[in-house]
Design an enzyme around this catalytic site. Structure first.
Site, short mmCIF file in Angstrom:
data_model
loop_
_atom_site.label_atom_id
_atom_site.label_comp_id
_atom_site.label_asym_id
_atom_site.label_seq_id
_atom_site.Cartn_x
_atom_site.Cartn_y
_atom_site.Cartn_z
NE ARG A 10 22.27 -11.51 32.66
CZ ARG A 10 21.39 -11.94 31.74
NH1 ARG A 10 20.96 -13.19 31.77
NH2 ARG A 10 20.95 -11.13 30.78
CE LYS A 51 20.40 -8.65 34.24
NZ LYS A 51 20.72 -7.32 33.69
CG HIS A 89 29.19 -9.46 33.72
ND1 HIS A 89 28.11 -10.27 34.03
CD2 HIS A 89 28.73 -8.59 32.79
CE1 HIS A 89 27.06 -9.90 33.31
NE2 HIS A 89 27.41 -8.88 32.56
NE ARG A 134 26.02 -11.66 30.28
CZ ARG A 134 25.00 -12.32 29.76
NH1 ARG A 134 25.05 -13.63 29.66
NH2 ARG A 134 23.93 -11.69 29.32
CG HIS A 154 21.89 -9.14 25.70
ND1 HIS A 154 23.03 -8.88 24.95
CD2 HIS A 154 22.30 -9.21 26.99
CE1 HIS A 154 24.07 -8.81 25.77
NE2 HIS A 154 23.65 -9.00 27.00
CE1 TYR A 158 30.29 -8.07 25.04
CE2 TYR A 158 27.97 -8.27 24.49
CZ TYR A 158 28.99 -8.26 25.42
OH TYR A 158 28.69 -8.43 26.75
#
Length: 301
Positions: A151, A175, A247, A250, A273, A282
């Site tokens: 990120r 995060k 992004h 990414r 994630h 994806y």
């Protein structure tokens, strides 16, 4: 206790709960508190106390929010925030009324992220002027973005002390302040070493910024906005029609791994994630790619 003070007190305690019990970042806490504040505004306009709010009121609140043109995704996230708030009230205050418990979130169409193909990535990287220190820095940035799937916040926060290039790993803070180790390829390592050893020593680094990898001309950590600008200017330079951002690299990183047959759990770990469902997007990109190959090359298509 006055109702306005009741809201104020509970929001303050909710913020502490999110910080110390859930370990959330300041940005995430602010988003949760904004969700509660929206419900507070609606309640005041309709002369409802927090204790009086029912499921019907929550449904009317969502209709009211919808009137401001807020997307279904944002509405869904807002409802999730309110559920967390009421769960906090149940846990900490033995709250009996939970009006959001049975409320269904709006159905959200899954958006397939835009990705770059390998040729487009090469074009962007090759368009960088390497005769300047900033050019070498920018090339390193793109190699790391694409090579590790970071990120933009993880990129600008990358520390020299978290580079383990001898064993081909870097450590990033994602995060919720969660750290993870990510493998890094030889191309990204090559340009990181050039930037760190040949470019960075010529920058007068500001006090307190010594450990950040990527610096601006003034010796401070690079900002998110600057990374966006670099990428937008490169896209314009090569005439790329896609709307891209940091992004996008990414997404491209993950998509190309899945296309190449990488294990989805491994990709999930590298991206950081929490849920495999997020990573599964994806596989949809991969199917779209395979479908385009059939359409283009199969004689019966």
């Amino acid at each position: 206790m006055k109702e306005e003070n009741n809201w104020l007190l509970l929001k303050r305690e909710f913020g502490r709960f999110l910080k110390f019990e859930r370990g959330l970042s300041d940005n995430s806490i602010e988003a949760y508190l904004n969700d509660v504040s929206k419900l507070e505004v609606y309640s005041e306009e309709n002369k409802l106390t927090l204790q009086q709010i029912t499921s019907k009121d929550i449904q009317r609140f969502l209709i009211w929010i919808n009137g401001f043109g807020i997307s279904p995704f944002t509405q869904s996230r807002l409802l999730s925030g309110l559920k967390t708030f009421y769960n906090f009230l149940l846990l900490e205050y033995d709250w009996e009324n939970n009006p959001v418990e049975l409320i269904q979130a709006p159905r959200i169409a899954r958006k397939i992220p835009s990705v770059l193909n390998i040729q487009e990535i090469d074009q962007l990287i090759n368009a960088i002027d390497l005769s300047t220190p900033e050019g070498m820095r920018n090339k390193t940035i793109l190699e790391v973005l694409y090579g590790c799937g970071l990120r933009v916040s993880e990129l600008v926060g990358l520390k020299l002390s978290n580079l383990y290039l001898d064993v081909e790993f870097i450590k990033v803070e994602g995060k919720g302040n969660k750290e993870r180790l990510i493998p890094i390829g030889s191309q990204a390592i090559k340009y990181l070493k050039i930037y760190i050893n040949e470019v960075r020593p010529h920058i007068k680094v500001k006090s307190g910024q010594e450990d950040f990898v990527f610096l601006n001309k003034r010796g401070a950590a690079l900002s998110r906005v600057m990374v966006f600008i670099v990428i937008k200017e490169l896209a314009t330079k090569i005439g790329l029609q896609k709307n891209i951002s940091p992004h996008t690299f990414r997404h491209s990183f993950a998509s190309h791994l899945v296309e190449g047959g990488a294990d989805l759990r491994a990709v999930q770990d590298m991206l950081g994630h929490e849920s495999i469902t997020t990573t599964e997007i994806y596989t949809h990109i991969d199917r779209d790619y395979l479908q385009s190959v059939i359409t283009q090359y199969h004689p019966r298509s």
